[in-house]
Design a protein around this motif. Sequence first.
Motif, PDB file in Angstrom:
ATOM      1  N   LEU A   1       0.842  -1.186   0.000  1.00 10.06           N
ATOM      2  CA  LEU A   1       0.000   0.000   0.000  1.00 10.06           C
ATOM      3  C   LEU A   1       0.886   1.247   0.000  1.00 10.06           C
ATOM      4  CD1 LEU A   1      -3.279   0.661   1.787  1.00 10.06           C
ATOM      5  CD2 LEU A   1      -1.418   2.230   2.298  1.00 10.06           C
ATOM      6  N   SER A   2       0.641   2.146  -0.956  1.00 13.12           N
ATOM      7  CA  SER A   2       1.396   3.392  -1.035  1.00 13.12           C
ATOM      8  C   SER A   2       0.443   4.577  -0.947  1.00 13.12           C
ATOM      9  CB  SER A   2       2.186   3.468  -2.348  1.00 13.12           C
ATOM     10  OG  SER A   2       3.172   2.459  -2.407  1.00 13.12           O
ATOM     11  N   ILE A   3       0.886   5.621  -0.259  1.00  9.92           N
ATOM     12  CA  ILE A   3       0.103   6.845  -0.096  1.00  9.92           C
ATOM     13  C   ILE A   3       0.929   8.022  -0.603  1.00  9.92           C
ATOM     14  CG2 ILE A   3      -1.058   8.362   1.556  1.00  9.92           C
ATOM     15  CD1 ILE A   3      -1.290   5.883   3.406  1.00  9.92           C
ATOM     16  N   HIS A   4       0.310   8.883  -1.422  1.00  9.12           N
ATOM     17  CA  HIS A   4       0.997  10.041  -1.982  1.00  9.12           C
ATOM     18  C   HIS A   4       0.175  11.299  -1.697  1.00  9.12           C
ATOM     19  CE1 HIS A   4       3.524   7.248  -4.338  1.00  9.12           C
ATOM     20  NE2 HIS A   4       2.399   6.565  -4.508  1.00  9.12           N
ATOM     21  N   ALA A   5       0.789  12.281  -1.079  1.00 14.43           N
ATOM     22  CA  ALA A   5       0.097  13.547  -0.815  1.00 14.43           C
ATOM     23  C   ALA A   5      -0.139  14.284  -2.126  1.00 14.43           C
ATOM     24  CB  ALA A   5       0.927  14.409   0.131  1.00 14.43           C
ATOM     25  N   GLY A   6      -1.316  14.909  -2.240  1.00 10.04           N
ATOM     26  CA  GLY A   6      -1.612  15.706  -3.417  1.00 10.04           C
ATOM     27  C   GLY A   6      -1.032  17.095  -3.304  1.00 10.04           C
ATOM     28  N   ALA A   7      -1.387  17.945  -4.250  1.00 11.69           N
ATOM     29  CA  ALA A   7      -0.933  19.335  -4.204  1.00 11.69           C
ATOM     30  C   ALA A   7      -1.545  20.006  -2.971  1.00 11.69           C
ATOM     31  CB  ALA A   7      -1.351  20.060  -5.478  1.00 11.69           C
ATOM     32  N   GLY A   8      -0.823  20.968  -2.407  1.00 12.21           N
ATOM     33  CA  GLY A   8      -1.367  21.657  -1.243  1.00 12.21           C
ATOM     34  C   GLY A   8      -0.412  21.720  -0.072  1.00 12.21           C
ATOM     35  N   GLY A   9       0.815  21.240  -0.274  1.00 20.53           N
ATOM     36  CA  GLY A   9       1.834  21.403   0.759  1.00 20.53           C
ATOM     37  C   GLY A   9       1.497  20.700   2.052  1.00 20.53           C
ATOM     38  N   THR A  10       1.641  21.450   3.164  1.00 24.15           N
ATOM     39  CA  THR A  10       1.500  20.877   4.495  1.00 24.15           C
ATOM     40  C   THR A  10       0.127  20.249   4.709  1.00 24.15           C
ATOM     41  OG1 THR A  10       3.068  22.490   5.364  1.00 24.15           O
ATOM     42  CG2 THR A  10       1.673  21.364   6.957  1.00 24.15           C
ATOM     43  N   GLU A  11      -0.911  20.882   4.198  1.00 25.96           N
ATOM     44  CA  GLU A  11      -2.271  20.353   4.373  1.00 25.96           C
ATOM     45  C   GLU A  11      -2.385  18.934   3.822  1.00 25.96           C
ATOM     46  OE1 GLU A  11      -5.022  21.342   5.809  1.00 25.96           O
ATOM     47  OE2 GLU A  11      -4.185  23.229   6.517  1.00 25.96           O
ATOM     48  N   ALA A  12      -1.972  18.764   2.573  1.00 22.22           N
ATOM     49  CA  ALA A  12      -2.079  17.460   1.925  1.00 22.22           C
ATOM     50  C   ALA A  12      -1.144  16.449   2.576  1.00 22.22           C
ATOM     51  CB  ALA A  12      -1.786  17.592   0.433  1.00 22.22           C
ATOM     52  N   GLN A  13       0.036  16.898   2.998  1.00 21.12           N
ATOM     53  CA  GLN A  13       1.003  15.996   3.614  1.00 21.12           C
ATOM     54  C   GLN A  13       0.519  15.511   4.982  1.00 21.12           C
ATOM     55  OE1 GLN A  13       4.599  18.338   3.408  1.00 21.12           O
ATOM     56  NE2 GLN A  13       4.471  18.434   1.169  1.00 21.12           N
ATOM     57  N   ASP A  14      -0.147  16.380   5.710  1.00 15.82           N
ATOM     58  CA  ASP A  14      -0.730  15.963   6.985  1.00 15.82           C
ATOM     59  C   ASP A  14      -1.859  14.956   6.748  1.00 15.82           C
ATOM     60  OD1 ASP A  14      -0.914  16.309   9.924  1.00 15.82           O
ATOM     61  OD2 ASP A  14      -2.900  17.118   9.467  1.00 15.82           O
ATOM     62  N   TRP A  15      -2.634  15.174   5.688  1.00 18.78           N
ATOM     63  CA  TRP A  15      -3.714  14.256   5.343  1.00 18.78           C
ATOM     64  C   TRP A  15      -3.144  12.876   4.970  1.00 18.78           C
ATOM     65  CZ3 TRP A  15      -7.840  11.960   5.923  1.00 18.78           C
ATOM     66  CH2 TRP A  15      -8.618  11.371   4.920  1.00 18.78           C
ATOM     67  N   ALA A  16      -2.038  12.865   4.236  1.00 18.77           N
ATOM     68  CA  ALA A  16      -1.399  11.593   3.891  1.00 18.77           C
ATOM     69  C   ALA A  16      -0.944  10.858   5.151  1.00 18.77           C
ATOM     70  CB  ALA A  16      -0.211  11.844   2.956  1.00 18.77           C
ATOM     71  N   GLU A  17      -0.434  11.591   6.132  1.00 21.60           N
ATOM     72  CA  GLU A  17      -0.029  10.986   7.409  1.00 21.60           C
ATOM     73  C   GLU A  17      -1.233  10.387   8.137  1.00 21.60           C
ATOM     74  OE1 GLU A  17       2.577   9.846   9.975  1.00 21.60           O
ATOM     75  OE2 GLU A  17       3.364  11.846   9.587  1.00 21.60           O
ATOM     76  N   MET A  18      -2.373  11.083   8.107  1.00 19.87           N
ATOM     77  CA  MET A  18      -3.585  10.577   8.741  1.00 19.87           C
ATOM     78  C   MET A  18      -4.045   9.277   8.080  1.00 19.87           C
ATOM     79  SD  MET A  18      -5.557  14.264   9.115  1.00 19.87           S
ATOM     80  CE  MET A  18      -7.132  13.579   9.650  1.00 19.87           C
ATOM     81  N   LEU A  19      -3.937   9.213   6.750  1.00 20.95           N
ATOM     82  CA  LEU A  19      -4.336   7.997   6.046  1.00 20.95           C
ATOM     83  C   LEU A  19      -3.409   6.834   6.383  1.00 20.95           C
ATOM     84  CD1 LEU A  19      -5.291   9.350   2.505  1.00 20.95           C
ATOM     85  CD2 LEU A  19      -6.837   8.372   4.208  1.00 20.95           C
ATOM     86  N   LEU A  20      -2.113   7.105   6.472  1.00 19.57           N
ATOM     87  CA  LEU A  20      -1.181   6.044   6.847  1.00 19.57           C
ATOM     88  C   LEU A  20      -1.535   5.483   8.219  1.00 19.57           C
ATOM     89  CD1 LEU A  20       1.373   4.366   6.402  1.00 19.57           C
ATOM     90  CD2 LEU A  20       2.690   6.260   7.387  1.00 19.57           C
ATOM     91  N   ARG A  21      -1.806   6.358   9.167  1.00 19.99           N
ATOM     92  CA  ARG A  21      -2.205   5.916  10.504  1.00 19.99           C
ATOM     93  C   ARG A  21      -3.485   5.080  10.434  1.00 19.99           C
ATOM     94  NH1 ARG A  21      -6.002   7.486  14.110  1.00 19.99           N
ATOM     95  NH2 ARG A  21      -5.575   7.182  16.350  1.00 19.99           N
ATOM     96  N   MET A  22      -4.445   5.505   9.605  1.00 20.20           N
ATOM     97  CA  MET A  22      -5.723   4.801   9.485  1.00 20.20           C
ATOM     98  C   MET A  22      -5.508   3.362   9.006  1.00 20.20           C
ATOM     99  SD  MET A  22      -9.001   5.863   7.107  1.00 20.20           S
ATOM    100  CE  MET A  22      -8.232   5.403   5.543  1.00 20.20           C
ATOM    101  N   TYR A  23      -4.679   3.192   7.992  1.00 23.94           N
ATOM    102  CA  TYR A  23      -4.464   1.851   7.459  1.00 23.94           C
ATOM    103  C   TYR A  23      -3.634   0.988   8.405  1.00 23.94           C
ATOM    104  CZ  TYR A  23      -6.576   3.445   3.153  1.00 23.94           C
ATOM    105  OH  TYR A  23      -7.471   3.923   2.232  1.00 23.94           O
ATOM    106  N   LEU A  24      -2.689   1.594   9.101  1.00 25.15           N
ATOM    107  CA  LEU A  24      -1.914   0.823  10.076  1.00 25.15           C
ATOM    108  C   LEU A  24      -2.806   0.360  11.227  1.00 25.15           C
ATOM    109  CD1 LEU A  24       1.436   2.853  10.214  1.00 25.15           C
ATOM    110  CD2 LEU A  24       1.032   0.623   9.135  1.00 25.15           C
ATOM    111  N   ARG A  25      -3.756   1.218  11.637  1.00 26.95           N
ATOM    112  CA  ARG A  25      -4.694   0.816  12.692  1.00 26.95           C
ATOM    113  C   ARG A  25      -5.617  -0.295  12.194  1.00 26.95           C
ATOM    114  NH1 ARG A  25      -5.585   4.444  16.965  1.00 26.95           N
ATOM    115  NH2 ARG A  25      -7.012   2.836  17.705  1.00 26.95           N
ATOM    116  N   TRP A  26      -6.064  -0.184  10.944  1.00 25.87           N
ATOM    117  CA  TRP A  26      -6.909  -1.243  10.365  1.00 25.87           C
ATOM    118  C   TRP A  26      -6.157  -2.565  10.351  1.00 25.87           C
ATOM    119  CZ3 TRP A  26      -6.021  -4.065   5.818  1.00 25.87           C
ATOM    120  CH2 TRP A  26      -7.066  -4.899   5.427  1.00 25.87           C
TER     121      TRP A  26
END
Length: 357
Positions: free
Chosen positions: A114-139
């Motif tokens: 599983l790979s996650i890539h932040a979209g355009a938007g800098g810190t906002e998108a990168q923080d969102w990518a981190e949240m998704l990684l945490r979500m899948y690791l918890r799953w």
Amino acid sequence: MSTRSGGGFDVAGMQAQIAQLETRALDASIWNDPASAQAMMRQLADLKEQVELWNGLTQRIQDSLELLELAEAEDDADTARAVAADADALLAEVDRMEFQLALSGPHDRGGAILSIHAGAGGTEAQDWAEMLLRMYLRWAEDHRYKTALTDRTDGEEAGLKSATVEIEGEWVYGYLGSERGVHRLVRISPFDSSARRHTSFALVEVLPLLDDDIDVEINPEDVQMDVFRAGSAGGQHMQKNSTAVRLTHLPSGLVVICQNERSQTQNRQSAMRVLRGKLYDMELQKREEQKARLKGKHVEMGWGNQIRSYVLQPYQMVKDLRTEYEVGNPQSVLDGNLDGFMEAWMKARVGEDGDVA
């Protein structure tokens, strides 16, 4: 009770496959290619297991019907109630098996990359990518799957630009197939001093974690390998040796980076696993797109394929745009509670293929 035809419970078709494979297994020459022989034997065992499960369920249903007829004939209310209770359990079992109709792909039962890539938007998108990684690791943790983070590139201020994790366990690839695509977050930004609402995007890729006996032809001359020094978060504490590996597959232009292992050899092995998965997935995507065109459907992969919205403000809801399945508790979803979305997607896939009436 009739068996299903044209779908995952085509018992007659499965029995015919079993007979063919058993005949092939009698030929000692198949072991001249041990990897192919082992793959065939696994397929044979899987088919036998599915047929046994379905035949067992069919027999239980027939026994219950006969018992119910006998209870009605003898006006036995206690037995009738017991049969009714057992019927609920049988229906739940049928639902579970229907749910697995969509898990009929050759690698659905195995692990996934599983790979996650932040979209355009800098810190906002990168923080969102981190949240998704945490979500899948918890799953994965909730399902007791084994995980290994093979690559991570941190954002400049927070979050991550990209991350890749290998997840091992039964049916992982089949379940995570529902997650492939663009995930959209709407919230009041914790990084905006004016407390404005922001929309962020991240792309989730899911590849099969292929066994070594799966043939994916890669010409060594087509792969360019570069090595560099891996660093920790923020690029600090750089390693003295060049252990990080970047593989570029020249014909396709695919690039894979792995830097979380301790040695260059381990990183190269991990990168090759990802590259094999990507090349295999590219071929699957081509076939799916061709199939969709023949059916008159429009399929757009990658960033154009938005699948789910996570709204934290001005209201709270997570909604899958393909199945209309939604949950009013985003935090539960972000804590890894994804099974409802996965089940809805799989059942929708079965319905689209016409396997369930």
